[in-house]
Design a protein around this motif. Structure first.
Motif, PDB file in Angstrom:
ATOM      1  N   GLU A 277      34.641   1.576  10.102  1.00 57.10           N
ATOM      2  CA  GLU A 277      35.112   1.196  11.444  1.00 57.10           C
ATOM      3  C   GLU A 277      35.621  -0.247  11.466  1.00 57.10           C
ATOM      4  N   ASN A 278      35.005  -1.126  10.673  1.00 60.20           N
ATOM      5  CA  ASN A 278      35.507  -2.511  10.551  1.00 60.20           C
ATOM      6  C   ASN A 278      36.927  -2.532  10.020  1.00 60.20           C
ATOM      7  N   VAL A 279      37.160  -1.744   8.969  1.00 61.66           N
ATOM      8  CA  VAL A 279      38.495  -1.702   8.350  1.00 61.66           C
ATOM      9  C   VAL A 279      39.513  -1.136   9.345  1.00 61.66           C
ATOM     10  N   LEU A 280      39.130  -0.069  10.057  1.00 63.75           N
ATOM     11  CA  LEU A 280      40.063   0.528  11.018  1.00 63.75           C
ATOM     12  C   LEU A 280      40.357  -0.437  12.168  1.00 63.75           C
ATOM     13  N   LYS A 281      39.349  -1.212  12.563  1.00 70.46           N
ATOM     14  CA  LYS A 281      39.552  -2.196  13.632  1.00 70.46           C
ATOM     15  C   LYS A 281      40.582  -3.247  13.199  1.00 70.46           C
ATOM     16  N   LYS A 282      40.458  -3.690  11.936  1.00 71.81           N
ATOM     17  CA  LYS A 282      41.442  -4.645  11.401  1.00 71.81           C
ATOM     18  C   LYS A 282      42.841  -4.039  11.418  1.00 71.81           C
ATOM     19  N   MET A 283      42.946  -2.796  10.932  1.00 72.75           N
ATOM     20  CA  MET A 283      44.255  -2.137  10.860  1.00 72.75           C
ATOM     21  C   MET A 283      44.844  -1.917  12.255  1.00 72.75           C
ATOM     22  N   HIS A 284      43.961  -1.760  13.257  1.00 78.20           N
ATOM     23  CA  HIS A 284      44.425  -1.508  14.631  1.00 78.20           C
ATOM     24  C   HIS A 284      44.392  -2.782  15.480  1.00 78.20           C
ATOM     25  N   LYS A 285      44.455  -3.925  14.820  1.00 79.50           N
ATOM     26  CA  LYS A 285      44.533  -5.228  15.499  1.00 79.50           C
ATOM     27  C   LYS A 285      43.477  -5.432  16.577  1.00 79.50           C
ATOM     28  N   GLY A 286      42.237  -5.131  16.235  1.00 83.97           N
ATOM     29  CA  GLY A 286      41.142  -5.411  17.156  1.00 83.97           C
ATOM     30  C   GLY A 286      40.714  -4.234  18.011  1.00 83.97           C
ATOM     31  N   LEU A 287      41.469  -3.156  17.947  1.00 78.40           N
ATOM     32  CA  LEU A 287      41.124  -1.965  18.727  1.00 78.40           C
ATOM     33  C   LEU A 287      39.982  -1.209  18.033  1.00 78.40           C
ATOM     34  N   ASP A 288      38.966  -0.818  18.798  1.00 76.51           N
ATOM     35  CA  ASP A 288      37.875  -0.039  18.212  1.00 76.51           C
ATOM     36  C   ASP A 288      38.324   1.392  17.925  1.00 76.51           C
ATOM     37  N   VAL A 289      38.056   1.861  16.716  1.00 75.36           N
ATOM     38  CA  VAL A 289      38.368   3.245  16.351  1.00 75.36           C
ATOM     39  C   VAL A 289      37.068   3.911  15.939  1.00 75.36           C
TER      40      VAL A 289
ATOM     41  N   ASN B 251      51.127   9.549   3.409  1.00 75.21           N
ATOM     42  CA  ASN B 251      50.839   9.265   1.989  1.00 75.21           C
ATOM     43  C   ASN B 251      50.505   7.793   1.725  1.00 75.21           C
ATOM     44  N   LYS B 252      50.616   6.930   2.737  1.00 79.09           N
ATOM     45  CA  LYS B 252      50.260   5.508   2.556  1.00 79.09           C
ATOM     46  C   LYS B 252      48.854   5.195   3.053  1.00 79.09           C
ATOM     47  N   TRP B 253      48.272   6.096   3.804  1.00 78.88           N
ATOM     48  CA  TRP B 253      46.963   5.834   4.403  1.00 78.88           C
ATOM     49  C   TRP B 253      45.878   5.573   3.370  1.00 78.88           C
ATOM     50  N   LYS B 254      45.833   6.404   2.339  1.00 78.55           N
ATOM     51  CA  LYS B 254      44.789   6.257   1.328  1.00 78.55           C
ATOM     52  C   LYS B 254      44.839   4.868   0.676  1.00 78.55           C
ATOM     53  N   ILE B 255      46.035   4.442   0.293  1.00 81.79           N
ATOM     54  CA  ILE B 255      46.212   3.125  -0.331  1.00 81.79           C
ATOM     55  C   ILE B 255      45.803   2.012   0.633  1.00 81.79           C
ATOM     56  N   ALA B 256      46.236   2.141   1.885  1.00 86.74           N
ATOM     57  CA  ALA B 256      45.927   1.109   2.878  1.00 86.74           C
ATOM     58  C   ALA B 256      44.415   0.988   3.074  1.00 86.74           C
ATOM     59  N   LEU B 257      43.748   2.122   3.247  1.00 84.28           N
ATOM     60  CA  LEU B 257      42.293   2.093   3.465  1.00 84.28           C
ATOM     61  C   LEU B 257      41.568   1.549   2.228  1.00 84.28           C
ATOM     62  N   ASN B 258      41.934   2.046   1.049  1.00 85.80           N
ATOM     63  CA  ASN B 258      41.233   1.600  -0.161  1.00 85.80           C
ATOM     64  C   ASN B 258      41.447   0.120  -0.448  1.00 85.80           C
ATOM     65  N   SER B 259      42.582  -0.425  -0.029  1.00 85.99           N
ATOM     66  CA  SER B 259      42.821  -1.846  -0.296  1.00 85.99           C
ATOM     67  C   SER B 259      41.935  -2.724   0.594  1.00 85.99           C
ATOM     68  N   LEU B 260      41.434  -2.177   1.693  1.00 84.48           N
ATOM     69  CA  LEU B 260      40.606  -2.962   2.612  1.00 84.48           C
ATOM     70  C   LEU B 260      39.110  -2.637   2.511  1.00 84.48           C
TER      71      LEU B 260
ATOM     72  N   GLU C  24      32.302  -0.090  -2.905  1.00 86.92           N
ATOM     73  CA  GLU C  24      31.307   0.981  -2.921  1.00 86.92           C
ATOM     74  C   GLU C  24      31.748   2.213  -2.135  1.00 86.92           C
ATOM     75  N   ILE C  25      32.914   2.111  -1.472  1.00 81.23           N
ATOM     76  CA  ILE C  25      33.462   3.250  -0.720  1.00 81.23           C
ATOM     77  C   ILE C  25      34.879   3.500  -1.227  1.00 81.23           C
ATOM     78  N   SER C  26      35.205   4.756  -1.463  1.00 82.74           N
ATOM     79  CA  SER C  26      36.559   5.071  -1.918  1.00 82.74           C
ATOM     80  C   SER C  26      37.087   6.263  -1.138  1.00 82.74           C
ATOM     81  N   VAL C  27      38.317   6.150  -0.653  1.00 86.16           N
ATOM     82  CA  VAL C  27      38.952   7.271   0.035  1.00 86.16           C
ATOM     83  C   VAL C  27      39.652   8.117  -1.023  1.00 86.16           C
ATOM     84  N   ILE C  28      39.329   9.404  -1.047  1.00 90.06           N
ATOM     85  CA  ILE C  28      39.861  10.314  -2.063  1.00 90.06           C
ATOM     86  C   ILE C  28      41.112  11.015  -1.550  1.00 90.06           C
TER      87      ILE C  28
END
Lengths: 247, 247
Positions: free
Chosen positions: B32-44, B74-83, B87-91
């Protein structure tokens, strides 16, 4: 008084390296703590075949110490393992003669280095291999390896932080194998300088990626200059695998 | 707005479980921290197929969330894994319909449990299997497994701490295999209660050691009493392996 030699394994990710350092959790400190308990407060100094850095693992590190305790030799392993933390395990204990020395009697050492070429990170292996998700030219790596094997001045493959003066070492064998995207390098030599395996691996990976030609190894060795070799590969892929002594 | 379903893997030894808890490092909080960053402060808000406890791993946990972002799928996985932390990996990331729900649409779940029977502790595997260095009667375990498979009230195999009232679940399959001193149990069912897999494994190991007879499983199930079943096996051997949905 008898001298004991132990083969130990440890997970380097849990320690600030092998050697005792103030205010750090180290392998040597953990073992000496356990021996002190067993010897009712008496300090027992432990000697290893050599130190390993933070995050570097051991499958077969070799140590020795002297003890006046009358524990039967086949009970030592159980006694030590029951007191040691779960990140260190004693594999074997044997009695040796009083002139055996875990460091000075070393004949050869074997290190292994594991590289994962898999595109995806493996969360369970993050401490146990170097994730390097690139295509490599194995023929080029094999050719570069040929130039490293033998007796050379390895100054270019040694951290500038070392205090060792004699940089001549002999590498008897470098092998590498691939299995399911896991590359394993195996180095056998009469001794290795500070960061030497990690700098060799870093340089070989650069050769594998085509950033350097295999023949460059010859000039890198000749120049005796750390800045000419490749990057130091991270410690988490490195394992002190086995230490051999003269019989 | 689109709904995304992600398959994620994580090393449970790095977290205080999946679910958000104050002042704890949890998998959900990291995502949720990573998604908040990607969504510019919006809680996801992220929804998972179910929670996993501290030290329990995931090879194929399934989550979903809604996003207004226009990132190509097809860019979501890369974006999430880079942030995300290592210890967490998106497959895998896929778009799903707005009525998909990672928890409510689950059809079956597969858990695996790894037990090392090796006499020596393996320092590198201490977070990834349960070290249980005993001889086991596999025939007895296989017989006990037969009594667990099927639709039963699993109250006896559920932590008393649960708030779930309906304790009836169906187990479609329990398999176990041994390879090089590593025992792997595989459970497929329509749902699992709190600690259910770990209590089944703990009980099956007691059967394997001869402390219980295989037929006891029948009476344990009938008694609907947690104290009748075996010990809860530790979390570090447990993996949420795969979540299946209706197509």
């Amino acid at each position: 008084m008898q001298r004991l030699n132990c083969i130990i394994s440890y997970d380097g990710s849990a320690f600030s390296g092998y050697q005792i350092q103030p205010n750090q959790r180290t392998v040597q400190a953990e073992i000496e703590n356990v021996l002190k308990k067993m010897h009712k407060g008496l300090d027992v100094k432990v000697f290893a075949s050599g130190r390993t850095d933070a995050s570097v693992h051991a499958v077969g590190q070799s140590i020795h110490f002297d003890t006046p305790l009358n524990i039967p030799i086949n009970k030592w392993k159980i006694a030590l393992n029951s007191l040691l933390p779960e990140e260190i395990s004693v594999i074997q204990v044997q009695r040796v003669s009083s002139d055996f020395h875990a460091r000075f009697n070393v004949k050869t050492k074997e290190y292994r280095y594991k590289v994962s070429l898999s595109k995806d990170r493996d969360v369970f292996m993050r401490h146990y291999h170097f994730h390097y998700p690139y295509q490599l030219d194995y023929i080029a790596i094999k050719e570069a390896i040929k130039y490293l094997v033998g007796t050379h001045d390895f100054t270019s493959f040694c951290s500038a932080k070392t205090e060792v003066e004699d940089k001549i070492r002999t590498i008897y064998e470098i092998e590498f194998s691939e299995n399911d995207d896991l590359l394993t390098f195996r180095f056998i030599g009469n001794g290795f300088l500070y960061n030497m395996v990690r700098i060799m691996v870093g340089t070989l990976l650069e050769v594998g990626q085509g950033y350097r030609k295999p023949e460059e190894i010859v000039t890198i060795l000749e120049q005796q200059d750390r800045t000419k070799a490749g990057k130091t590969a991270p410690g988490n892929g490195l394992y002190l695998w086995k230490v051999h002594y003269d019989n």
